[in-house]
Design a protein around this motif. Structure first.
Motif, PDB file in Angstrom:
ATOM      1  N   SER A 128      28.605  92.757  46.425  1.00 61.02           N
ATOM      2  CA  SER A 128      28.441  94.104  46.973  1.00 61.02           C
ATOM      3  C   SER A 128      28.660  94.152  48.487  1.00 61.02           C
ATOM      4  O   SER A 128      28.932  95.221  49.039  1.00 61.02           O
ATOM      5  N   PHE A 161      29.760 100.078  49.867  1.00 63.34           N
ATOM      6  CA  PHE A 161      28.572 100.410  50.649  1.00 63.34           C
ATOM      7  C   PHE A 161      28.125  99.286  51.578  1.00 63.34           C
ATOM      8  O   PHE A 161      27.167  99.433  52.314  1.00 63.34           O
ATOM      9  N   GLY A 191      26.721  96.536  50.801  1.00 62.40           N
ATOM     10  CA  GLY A 191      25.526  95.882  50.274  1.00 62.40           C
ATOM     11  C   GLY A 191      25.115  96.546  48.979  1.00 62.40           C
ATOM     12  O   GLY A 191      25.724  97.522  48.540  1.00 62.40           O
ATOM     13  N   THR A 192      24.075  95.999  48.376  1.00 59.50           N
ATOM     14  CA  THR A 192      23.601  96.585  47.125  1.00 59.50           C
ATOM     15  C   THR A 192      22.902  97.915  47.400  1.00 59.50           C
ATOM     16  O   THR A 192      22.359  98.139  48.482  1.00 59.50           O
ATOM     17  N   ILE A 193      22.964  98.782  46.407  1.00 58.28           N
ATOM     18  CA  ILE A 193      22.312 100.091  46.491  1.00 58.28           C
ATOM     19  C   ILE A 193      21.356 100.268  45.313  1.00 58.28           C
ATOM     20  O   ILE A 193      21.552  99.679  44.249  1.00 58.28           O
ATOM     21  N   LEU A 215      20.746 102.166  50.414  1.00 56.64           N
ATOM     22  CA  LEU A 215      21.043 100.747  50.588  1.00 56.64           C
ATOM     23  C   LEU A 215      19.756  99.954  50.446  1.00 56.64           C
ATOM     24  O   LEU A 215      18.705 100.360  50.966  1.00 56.64           O
ATOM     25  N   SER A 265      16.514  99.774  52.813  1.00 61.09           N
ATOM     26  CA  SER A 265      16.235 101.058  53.459  1.00 61.09           C
ATOM     27  C   SER A 265      14.826 101.522  53.125  1.00 61.09           C
ATOM     28  O   SER A 265      14.246 101.133  52.111  1.00 61.09           O
TER      29      SER A 265
END
Length: 150
Positions: free
Chosen positions: A51, A56, A58-60, A101, A104
């Motif tokens: 990811s 994005f 990164g992972t979401i 993200l 966050s």
């Protein structure tokens, strides 16, 4: 936290911003547990390395993970202490304008939008806006419906 003990108090708060919940950090463990619970192991959620090169960076979080946090985040903002049962009736509208993200912080802003008389009691519609710290657009806007029985 705003505590409602009568239907009249709830009706009087229609249109009022009830405030915001505490911030919650959405971590990879939570996302992975949600993936396991739902069977949704799409790489944008669970593959940290892949990811990084994705859309994005990164992972979401799953959109439905964010939505599933609405009751818990909302419970930090208001409480229904009216007599009788309180039943989740559904969701009128849900949108996910911005992905969350992993790492966050999110919180919910809550507003009562309508209180309607129904034969069984009252129908309460509540708008939950899930904001992401440092972002202009929300992660989720959901209009939930609760039945309040006498």
């Amino acid at each position: 936290m705003k505590v409602f003990s009568t239907f009249e108090e709830i009706e009087a708060a229609t249109g009022e911003d009830l405030g915001a919940s505490e911030w919650l950090t959405v971590d990879q463990d939570r996302v992975n547990l949600f993936a396991d619970a739902t069977g949704d192991h799409q790489w944008i959620h669970v593959d940290v390395e892949r990811s990084k090169e994705g859309p994005f960076g990164g992972t979401i979080a799953h959109g439905y993970l964010t939505l599933s946090l609405v009751p818990w985040l909302g419970s930090q903002v208001f409480s229904l202490q009216t007599p009788g049962a309180k039943l989740n009736y559904g969701v009128n509208k849900v949108r996910f304008p911005t992905p969350v993200l992993v790492g966050s912080r999110i919180r919910a802003h809550v507003k009562i939008t309508t209180v309607t008389d129904i034969p069984a009691g009252k129908q309460l519609t509540v708008q939950h806006t899930i904001e992401i710290e440092g972002q202009d657009k929300p992660a989720c806007v959901a209009e939930t419906v609760v039945l309040l029985l006498p």
